[in-house]
Design a protein around this motif. Structure first.
Motif, PDB file in Angstrom:
ATOM      1  N   ARG A   1      73.076  39.130 115.245  1.00 22.95           N
ATOM      2  CA  ARG A   1      72.064  40.193 115.217  1.00 22.95           C
ATOM      3  C   ARG A   1      72.453  41.351 116.131  1.00 22.95           C
ATOM      4  O   ARG A   1      72.307  42.512 115.777  1.00 22.95           O
ATOM      5  CB  ARG A   1      70.704  39.607 115.621  1.00 22.95           C
ATOM      6  N   VAL A   5      72.091  40.144 109.754  1.00 20.54           N
ATOM      7  CA  VAL A   5      71.452  38.837 109.554  1.00 20.54           C
ATOM      8  C   VAL A   5      70.582  38.930 108.307  1.00 20.54           C
ATOM      9  O   VAL A   5      69.655  39.730 108.240  1.00 20.54           O
ATOM     10  CB  VAL A   5      70.594  38.433 110.773  1.00 20.54           C
ATOM     11  N   THR A   6      70.889  38.092 107.317  1.00 21.57           N
ATOM     12  CA  THR A   6      70.115  38.075 106.070  1.00 21.57           C
ATOM     13  C   THR A   6      69.324  36.777 105.978  1.00 21.57           C
ATOM     14  O   THR A   6      69.469  35.887 106.818  1.00 21.57           O
ATOM     15  CB  THR A   6      71.053  38.180 104.854  1.00 21.57           C
ATOM     16  N   THR A   8      65.915  39.126 111.118  1.00 16.77           N
ATOM     17  CA  THR A   8      66.659  39.483 109.907  1.00 16.77           C
ATOM     18  C   THR A   8      66.554  40.996 109.733  1.00 16.77           C
ATOM     19  O   THR A   8      65.456  41.547 109.706  1.00 16.77           O
ATOM     20  CB  THR A   8      66.070  38.788 108.655  1.00 16.77           C
ATOM     21  N   VAL A  22      69.834  32.960 107.854  1.00 14.26           N
ATOM     22  CA  VAL A  22      68.745  32.234 108.513  1.00 14.26           C
ATOM     23  C   VAL A  22      68.679  30.804 107.961  1.00 14.26           C
ATOM     24  O   VAL A  22      68.562  29.842 108.727  1.00 14.26           O
ATOM     25  CB  VAL A  22      67.404  32.983 108.309  1.00 14.26           C
ATOM     26  N   CYS A  70      61.748  34.577 111.573  1.00 14.55           N
ATOM     27  CA  CYS A  70      62.880  35.510 111.616  1.00 14.55           C
ATOM     28  C   CYS A  70      62.536  36.838 110.941  1.00 14.55           C
ATOM     29  O   CYS A  70      62.946  37.901 111.407  1.00 14.55           O
ATOM     30  CB  CYS A  70      64.108  34.871 110.969  1.00 14.55           C
ATOM     31  N   LYS A  71      61.781  36.779 109.884  1.00 17.34           N
ATOM     32  CA  LYS A  71      61.411  38.008 109.164  1.00 17.34           C
ATOM     33  C   LYS A  71      60.362  38.809 109.949  1.00 17.34           C
ATOM     34  O   LYS A  71      60.498  40.017 110.132  1.00 17.34           O
ATOM     35  CB  LYS A  71      60.871  37.642 107.782  1.00 17.34           C
TER      36      LYS A  71
END
Length: 177
Positions: A86, A50-51, A45, A55, A39-40
């Motif tokens: 997102r 979205v943090t 994110t 997640v 995700c990163k």
């Protein structure tokens, strides 16, 4: 046709992230750490919508109760959960397609991996031409190590004294006469 290749690329990205950092991983299941990394790295994110916490919550929601990993099907459900968060202005299908496009063909990055320091001090300390004493004997002129010959005194059983310059020339002298 185009949709199947996109899903194959998504599956390949899933496998690459699933095996990242784990030598025993098969690529069929992904742990929470690699899910967060995916995700990163794929910029799902964004820090606002979205943090990292979102997640982790989605990961916990889609995995089985007692499991610590998610399968590819659970991975797709997790993406379905994150997509509307997102991409808020898009419909659910458009958001999911946009998330798929973010992930397709991506691989884990190695950002923050320590690189070898190349400073003058390191160069000076590893320059074998400046070695003295017994350490000098461990390397040849090119700087390559001699191995066991540089560390131990190897005995040559030739019959000559160790530093004799004309070693091996006796045969030639006697044949000449």
């Amino acid at each position: 046709m185009a949709e199947s290749t996109d899903l194959e690329r998504l599956m390949n990205s899933f496998k690459k992230f699933a095996i990242h950092g784990d030598t025993k991983a098969t690529g069929k299941e992904m742990n929470g750490k690699n899910w967060a990394k995916l995700c990163k790295d794929c910029k799902i994110t964004d820090g606002k919508n979205v943090t990292g916490t979102d997640v982790d919550i989605v990961f916990t929601k889609v995995k089985a109760k007692t499991s610590r990993v998610i399968t590819y099907e659970e991975f797709q459900r997790a993406l379905e959960e994150l997509a509307p968060k997102r991409f808020k202005g898009q419909s659910k299908e458009e958001a999911l397609t946009s998330v798929y496009k973010l992930i397709e063909g991506k691989e884990p990055t190695n950002v923050g991996v320590t690189k070898m320091a190349k400073t003058a001090a390191v160069d000076r300390l590893t320059d074998t031409t400046k070695y003295t004493g017994s350490h000098k004997e461990r390397f040849d002129e090119s700087g390559k190590g001699r191995g066991k010959g540089g560390r131990e005194e190897l005995v040559e059983e030739t019959g000559y004294v160790g530093s004799y310059k004309n070693a091996g020339t006796y045969e030639e002298k006697t044949k000449a006469k």
